[in-house]
Write a protein that holds these residues in place. Structure first.
Motif, PDB file in Angstrom:
ATOM      1  N   GLU A   1       0.861  -1.181   0.000  1.00  7.90           N
ATOM      2  CA  GLU A   1       0.000   0.000   0.000  1.00  7.90           C
ATOM      3  C   GLU A   1       0.899   1.233   0.000  1.00  7.90           C
ATOM      4  OE1 GLU A   1      -3.370   0.274  -0.119  1.00  7.90           O
ATOM      5  OE2 GLU A   1      -3.500  -1.897  -0.302  1.00  7.90           O
ATOM      6  N   ILE A   2       0.596   2.182  -0.893  1.00 11.73           N
ATOM      7  CA  ILE A   2       1.417   3.392  -0.979  1.00 11.73           C
ATOM      8  C   ILE A   2       0.633   4.603  -0.487  1.00 11.73           C
ATOM      9  CG2 ILE A   2       2.878   2.582  -2.858  1.00 11.73           C
ATOM     10  CD1 ILE A   2       1.124   4.292  -4.767  1.00 11.73           C
ATOM     11  N   GLY A   3       1.359   5.606  -0.102  1.00 12.05           N
ATOM     12  CA  GLY A   3       0.791   6.903   0.216  1.00 12.05           C
ATOM     13  C   GLY A   3       1.204   7.877  -0.871  1.00 12.05           C
ATOM     14  N   MET A   4       0.499   8.979  -0.981  1.00 10.80           N
ATOM     15  CA  MET A   4       0.854   9.962  -2.006  1.00 10.80           C
ATOM     16  C   MET A   4       0.262  11.310  -1.662  1.00 10.80           C
ATOM     17  SD  MET A   4      -1.678   8.718  -5.061  1.00 10.80           S
ATOM     18  CE  MET A   4      -1.649   7.001  -4.613  1.00 10.80           C
ATOM     19  N   THR A   5       0.848  12.328  -2.238  1.00 10.35           N
ATOM     20  CA  THR A   5       0.326  13.683  -2.169  1.00 10.35           C
ATOM     21  C   THR A   5       0.127  14.130  -3.604  1.00 10.35           C
ATOM     22  OG1 THR A   5       1.483  14.161  -0.114  1.00 10.35           O
ATOM     23  CG2 THR A   5       0.793  16.045  -1.434  1.00 10.35           C
ATOM     24  N   MET A   6      -1.077  14.631  -3.902  1.00 12.38           N
ATOM     25  CA  MET A   6      -1.394  15.048  -5.270  1.00 12.38           C
ATOM     26  C   MET A   6      -1.794  16.522  -5.263  1.00 12.38           C
ATOM     27  SD  MET A   6      -3.605  11.741  -6.430  1.00 12.38           S
ATOM     28  CE  MET A   6      -3.383  11.890  -8.175  1.00 12.38           C
ATOM     29  N   VAL A   7      -1.339  17.247  -6.283  1.00 17.06           N
ATOM     30  CA  VAL A   7      -1.688  18.662  -6.439  1.00 17.06           C
ATOM     31  C   VAL A   7      -2.235  18.857  -7.847  1.00 17.06           C
ATOM     32  CG1 VAL A   7      -0.807  21.021  -6.456  1.00 17.06           C
ATOM     33  CG2 VAL A   7       0.125  19.368  -4.843  1.00 17.06           C
ATOM     34  N   LEU A   8      -3.420  19.435  -7.937  1.00 15.66           N
ATOM     35  CA  LEU A   8      -4.028  19.730  -9.231  1.00 15.66           C
ATOM     36  C   LEU A   8      -3.641  21.136  -9.658  1.00 15.66           C
ATOM     37  CD1 LEU A   8      -6.030  19.246 -11.571  1.00 15.66           C
ATOM     38  CD2 LEU A   8      -7.822  20.133 -10.062  1.00 15.66           C
ATOM     39  N   HIS A   9      -3.048  21.236 -10.832  1.00 21.50           N
ATOM     40  CA  HIS A   9      -2.762  22.535 -11.446  1.00 21.50           C
ATOM     41  C   HIS A   9      -3.694  22.692 -12.634  1.00 21.50           C
ATOM     42  CE1 HIS A   9       1.635  23.008  -9.887  1.00 21.50           C
ATOM     43  NE2 HIS A   9       0.736  23.220  -8.966  1.00 21.50           N
ATOM     44  N   THR A  10      -4.248  23.876 -12.793  1.00 23.54           N
ATOM     45  CA  THR A  10      -5.188  24.092 -13.891  1.00 23.54           C
ATOM     46  C   THR A  10      -4.640  24.982 -14.995  1.00 23.54           C
ATOM     47  OG1 THR A  10      -6.200  25.899 -12.654  1.00 23.54           O
ATOM     48  CG2 THR A  10      -7.232  23.739 -12.472  1.00 23.54           C
TER      49      THR A  10
ATOM     50  N   GLY B   1       6.313   1.187  -0.086  1.00 23.05           N
ATOM     51  CA  GLY B   1       5.024   1.154   0.572  1.00 23.05           C
ATOM     52  C   GLY B   1       5.010   0.123   1.681  1.00 23.05           C
ATOM     53  N   ILE B   2       3.890  -0.002   2.356  1.00 21.10           N
ATOM     54  CA  ILE B   2       3.756  -0.914   3.481  1.00 21.10           C
ATOM     55  C   ILE B   2       3.068  -2.194   3.033  1.00 21.10           C
ATOM     56  CG2 ILE B   2       2.709  -1.258   5.742  1.00 21.10           C
ATOM     57  CD1 ILE B   2       3.045   1.735   6.196  1.00 21.10           C
ATOM     58  N   ASP B   3       3.702  -3.317   3.296  1.00 19.86           N
ATOM     59  CA  ASP B   3       3.100  -4.626   3.072  1.00 19.86           C
ATOM     60  C   ASP B   3       2.193  -4.892   4.270  1.00 19.86           C
ATOM     61  OD1 ASP B   3       2.452  -7.341   2.981  1.00 19.86           O
ATOM     62  OD2 ASP B   3       4.388  -7.897   2.120  1.00 19.86           O
ATOM     63  N   GLN B   4       0.879  -4.876   4.043  1.00 23.27           N
ATOM     64  CA  GLN B   4      -0.083  -4.994   5.144  1.00 23.27           C
ATOM     65  C   GLN B   4      -0.004  -6.338   5.862  1.00 23.27           C
ATOM     66  OE1 GLN B   4      -1.847  -2.639   6.358  1.00 23.27           O
ATOM     67  NE2 GLN B   4      -1.965  -1.091   4.768  1.00 23.27           N
ATOM     68  N   GLN B   5       0.252  -7.413   5.117  1.00 28.27           N
ATOM     69  CA  GLN B   5       0.280  -8.741   5.746  1.00 28.27           C
ATOM     70  C   GLN B   5       1.527  -8.939   6.596  1.00 28.27           C
ATOM     71  OE1 GLN B   5      -0.225 -11.288   2.346  1.00 28.27           O
ATOM     72  NE2 GLN B   5      -2.447 -11.370   2.641  1.00 28.27           N
ATOM     73  N   ALA B   6       2.686  -8.595   6.058  1.00 29.09           N
ATOM     74  CA  ALA B   6       3.942  -8.783   6.785  1.00 29.09           C
ATOM     75  C   ALA B   6       4.261  -7.623   7.715  1.00 29.09           C
ATOM     76  CB  ALA B   6       5.086  -8.979   5.796  1.00 29.09           C
ATOM     77  N   ARG B   7       3.535  -6.518   7.559  1.00 33.30           N
ATOM     78  CA  ARG B   7       3.755  -5.305   8.353  1.00 33.30           C
ATOM     79  C   ARG B   7       5.201  -4.824   8.269  1.00 33.30           C
ATOM     80  NH1 ARG B   7      -0.157  -4.455  13.153  1.00 33.30           N
ATOM     81  NH2 ARG B   7      -2.021  -5.398  12.299  1.00 33.30           N
TER      82      ARG B   7
END
Length: 86
Positions: A18-27, A46-52
């Motif tokens: 599982e990954i985290g992210m930060t997104m910025v919308l530019h118009t 990212g974090i492997d949820q099963q193996a932690r």
């Protein structure tokens, strides 16, 4: 865009985490012309949820850009079809 990135990250061949992210919308562009686009910052793993445990990227890039573009285009067009824009 976020769902495509998350699905690539969950794939065991890519990262299997599982990954985290930060997104910025530019118009607009620097010339203030209409140019919608997204900037995304993703950590190199990212974090492997099963193996932690933290799983770091093994190569130079987290995901193949061409494969990401193809998957995003498919999801985008399917969404456009679903709401009658195409």
């Amino acid at each position: 865009a976020a769902e495509v990135l998350r699905s690539f990250a969950r794939n065991a061949k890519s990262l299997g985490a599982e990954i985290g992210m930060t997104m910025v919308l530019h118009t607009h562009s620097r010339r203030l012309e209409f140019h919608p686009h997204i900037h995304v910052l993703i950590p190199g793993g990212g974090i492997d949820q099963q193996a932690r445990v933290w799983k770091k990227l093994s190569g130079k890039y987290l995901f193949n850009g061409f494969a990401l573009a193809k998957a995003f285009r498919g999801k985008f067009l399917a969404g456009a079809d679903a709401i009658g824009l195409r």
